[in-house]
Design an enzyme around this catalytic site. Structure first.
Site, PDB file in Angstrom:
ATOM      1  N   ASP A  85     -25.740  17.154   0.093  1.00  0.00           N
ATOM      2  CA  ASP A  85     -26.376  18.360  -0.453  1.00  0.00           C
ATOM      3  C   ASP A  85     -27.156  18.091  -1.736  1.00  0.00           C
ATOM      4  O   ASP A  85     -26.918  17.123  -2.451  1.00  0.00           O
ATOM      5  CB  ASP A  85     -25.334  19.456  -0.692  1.00  0.00           C
ATOM      6  CG  ASP A  85     -24.171  19.012  -1.585  1.00  0.00           C
ATOM      7  OD1 ASP A  85     -23.775  17.830  -1.509  1.00  0.00           O
ATOM      8  OD2 ASP A  85     -23.674  19.835  -2.369  1.00  0.00           O
ATOM      9  N   GLU A 143     -20.953  19.128  -1.541  1.00  0.00           N
ATOM     10  CA  GLU A 143     -20.119  18.571  -2.614  1.00  0.00           C
ATOM     11  C   GLU A 143     -20.241  19.394  -3.882  1.00  0.00           C
ATOM     12  O   GLU A 143     -19.320  19.483  -4.684  1.00  0.00           O
ATOM     13  CB  GLU A 143     -20.506  17.115  -2.900  1.00  0.00           C
ATOM     14  CG  GLU A 143     -19.507  16.347  -3.761  1.00  0.00           C
ATOM     15  CD  GLU A 143     -19.527  16.722  -5.238  1.00  0.00           C
ATOM     16  OE1 GLU A 143     -18.445  16.847  -5.840  1.00  0.00           O
ATOM     17  OE2 GLU A 143     -20.628  16.914  -5.787  1.00  0.00           O
ATOM     18  N   GLU A 144     -21.427  19.997  -4.069  1.00  0.00           N
ATOM     19  CA  GLU A 144     -21.736  20.651  -5.354  1.00  0.00           C
ATOM     20  C   GLU A 144     -21.217  22.081  -5.449  1.00  0.00           C
ATOM     21  O   GLU A 144     -21.453  22.742  -6.452  1.00  0.00           O
ATOM     22  CB  GLU A 144     -23.259  20.686  -5.564  1.00  0.00           C
ATOM     23  CG  GLU A 144     -23.919  19.314  -5.617  1.00  0.00           C
ATOM     24  CD  GLU A 144     -23.680  18.577  -6.936  1.00  0.00           C
ATOM     25  OE1 GLU A 144     -23.020  19.140  -7.829  1.00  0.00           O
ATOM     26  OE2 GLU A 144     -24.161  17.438  -7.045  1.00  0.00           O
ATOM     27  N   HIS A 370     -28.291  15.652 -12.434  1.00  0.00           N
ATOM     28  CA  HIS A 370     -28.413  17.104 -12.650  1.00  0.00           C
ATOM     29  C   HIS A 370     -29.528  17.453 -13.639  1.00  0.00           C
ATOM     30  O   HIS A 370     -29.478  18.507 -14.270  1.00  0.00           O
ATOM     31  CB  HIS A 370     -27.084  17.745 -13.094  1.00  0.00           C
ATOM     32  CG  HIS A 370     -26.007  17.695 -12.044  1.00  0.00           C
ATOM     33  ND1 HIS A 370     -25.133  18.720 -11.797  1.00  0.00           N
ATOM     34  CD2 HIS A 370     -25.661  16.722 -11.157  1.00  0.00           C
ATOM     35  CE1 HIS A 370     -24.301  18.381 -10.812  1.00  0.00           C
ATOM     36  NE2 HIS A 370     -24.603  17.161 -10.412  1.00  0.00           N
TER      37      HIS A 370
HETATM   38 NI    NI Z   1     -22.806  14.076  -7.020  1.00  0.00          NI
END
Ligand code: NI
Length: 399
Positions: A85, A143-144, A370
Site C-alpha cells: 500500500d 500496512e499503513e 512519509h
Molecule cells: Ni512502511
C-alpha cells in the site's frame, strides 16, 4: 558459506535487475491507498504467473500468497513478506516514474518491498531444484492503516497450510547508505496506540473564571501529569513514549471554551506494561478532570503490537547477510519507536524484520519515509532481491 550459491544468486539478480526496476517504476507510478490495492494486486499476480508460479491464492481481498516448492516441500516452510500500500501524500519528486495517482504516493517504499520480493521469487523459482522445503511469498495490503493488513492475512490463515516455520521481511531505511543492511535482534519496534481525549468543562467569559470550569487548564494539567506515567511509573528499562500532537481549545482571547480535544500516541515494547499504562492514563486523566470540576472522556484505540525479532533467526539471518554482502555492509540497529504491522507475524512465529539501506547523499537521496520527496537509490533493488532469496535458501538448507 556457500560461494557457488552466492555467485548464482548474484548472477540471477543481475540478469533480472532491469525487470525489477521496471516493476518498481510501474508500482511507484500507480500507487494505491491501504486496502484499495486492486490494480497492484492484479499486477503482482501477473508478475508471479510470468515467473511460472502456479500456486497463488487471494487473501484479505487485495492480498496474495504464492508458493514455490523445492525438493521435499514438506520439510520446512519459510515465509517472505512484502507490503503493497501507498500513503495519502502528493509526490514532489520530478522523476519519470512519478505518481500518476494525484495525492497518493509510495512514500514508505512499499513499492520497493513488493518489487524486491518479486525479484526474490524470480531467483528462487530458478533455483527451486537446489533447496529443500517451501517458500511462501506474502504480498499483504494495508500496512499503513488499522487494523493492519497483516492481522487480516493471519486471520485468513496466511501462516497455515503449509505452516510457516519462520518469516522474514525487509523495509527500506533512508538513514542507511545503499549497499548496507541493518539488523536488530530481540525487541525492535514499538506497539502503538492512538489516544483520543475530550476534556469537558464549562465555557464562559475569560474575565470571570470563577463562573466557569476551564477545560484548557484541566487539559494542560492532564498533558503534564500523564508524562509521569512514562517517567515515574514505567520501568526505566522499558522504552515508552507518550506524545500529544493535537490539542484543540477553540475559544478566543477572552472566551473559555466548553471543551478541549486532544489526540496523541502511546508506544512501548512490553505488552503487560502497555495495558497497565492504558489503565493509568485513563484513571489519571479522569480523576484530574473531576478534581478540577470537569469531566474527561479518554479513548485508547489499540494499534499494532510491538515487533520482536527472534534471536536465533535474526542471528542466522545477520550471519547470512554478512556472507552475502560482506561484514562491512551489515550493521547493528537500535530500537525504533515507530510501529509496523509485521509485528503481528512476530507475535506468532519466529520473525526477522531487517532494514535495506537506500540512502545516497551524492545523488541527493536523503529524504525520510512519509515525506513528498522520499525516493531510493535503485541499486538497493538488486541487493534487496538477492539478499531475500539468499536468506530464504540458507534458512531452509541449514536447520
Ligand atoms: Ni512502511
Amino acid at each position: 558459506m556457500n560461494s557457488n550459491l552466492i555467485d548464482s544468486i548474484k548472477n540471477l539478480s543481475k540478469i533480472n535487475n532491469k525487470n525489477i526496476v521496471d516493476i518498481r517504476h510501474h508500482l511507484h507510478a500507480n500507487p494505491e491507498l491501504s486496502f484499495q490495492e486492486f490494480e497492484t494486486s492484479k499486477y503482482v499476480k501477473i508478475a508471479l504467473e510470468n515467473i511460472g508460479i502456479s500456486k497463488i491464492e487471494h487473501k484479505a481481498n487485495t492480498g496474495l500468497v504464492a508458493l514455490i516448492e523445492g525438493k521435499n516441500p514438506s520439510v520446512k516452510t519459510i515465509a517472505l513478506r512484502a507490503d503493497m500500500d501507498a500513503l495519502p501524500i502528493k509526490e514532489l519528486n520530478n522523476v519519470a516514474y512519478k505518481s500518476k495517482n494525484e495525492g497518493v504516493m509510495h512514500a514508505c517504499g512499499h513499492d520497493v518491498h513488493t518489487s524486491c520480493l518479486l525479484g526474490a521469487a524470480q531467483i528462487l523459482f530458478s533455483l527451486r531444484n537446489e533447496f529443500e522445503g517451501t517458500i511462501k511469498f506474502i504480498f499483504q495490503p494495508g500496512e499503513e492503516k488499522l487494523p493492519g493488513g497483516a492481522s487480516m492475512m493471519i486471520n485468513e490463515g496466511v501462516l497455515k497450510n503449509p505452516d510457516a516455520n519462520a518469516i522474514i521481511g525487509q523495509h527500506v531505511m533512508p538513514l542507511i547508505p545503499v549497499g548496507k543492511v541493518g539488523f536488530k535482534s530481540g525487541l525492535y519496534m514499538a506497539s502503538t496506540d492512538e489516544l483520543y481525549v475530550k476534556v469537558i468543562g464549562k465555557g464562559g467569559h475569560g474575565a470571570m473564571p470563577q463562573l466557569n470550569i476551564d477545560p484548557v487548564v484541566i487539559a494542560a494539567q492532564i498533558i503534564i501529569s500523564l508524562q509521569q506515567i512514562v517517567s515515574r511509573m514505567s520501568s526505566p528499562i522499558i522504552p515508552s513514549v507518550l506524545s500529544f500532537g493535537k490539542v484543540i481549545a477553540n475559544g478566543a482571547t477572552n472566551v473559555i471554551p466548553n471543551e478541549v480535544i486532544m489526540e496523541g500516541t502511546f508506544r512501548t515494547l512490553d505488552e503487560k506494561w502497555r495495558l497497565e499504562a492504558h489503565d493509568k492514563m485513563v484513571k489519571m486523566a479522569t480523576m484530574i478532570a473531576e478534581s478540577m470540576g470537569g469531566k474527561c472522556e479518554f479513548e485508547v484505540r489499540k494499534g499494532y503490537p510491538f515487533l520482536h525479532n527472534d534471536e536465533t533467526l535474526t542471528a542466522k539471518a545477520k550471519q547470512h547477510a554478512i556472507e552475502f554482502l560482506g561484514p562491512e555492509n551489515v550493521i547493528d540497529l537500535d530500537i525504533w519507536m515507530a510501529a509496523e504491522d509485521f509485528a503481528y507475524y512476530s507475535q506468532i512465529i519466529p520473525a526477522c524484520f531487517y532494514r535495506l539501506g537506500t540512502r545516497n547523499e551524492e545523488k541527493g537521496i536523503v529524504s525520510s519515509v512519509h515525506t513528498p520527496t522520499f525516493d531510493i537509490d535503485e541499486n538497493a533493488l538488486e541487493i534487496g532481491s538477492g539478499l531475500m532469496a539468499y536468506l530464504a535458501i540458507r534458512e531452509l538448507a541449514y536447520n
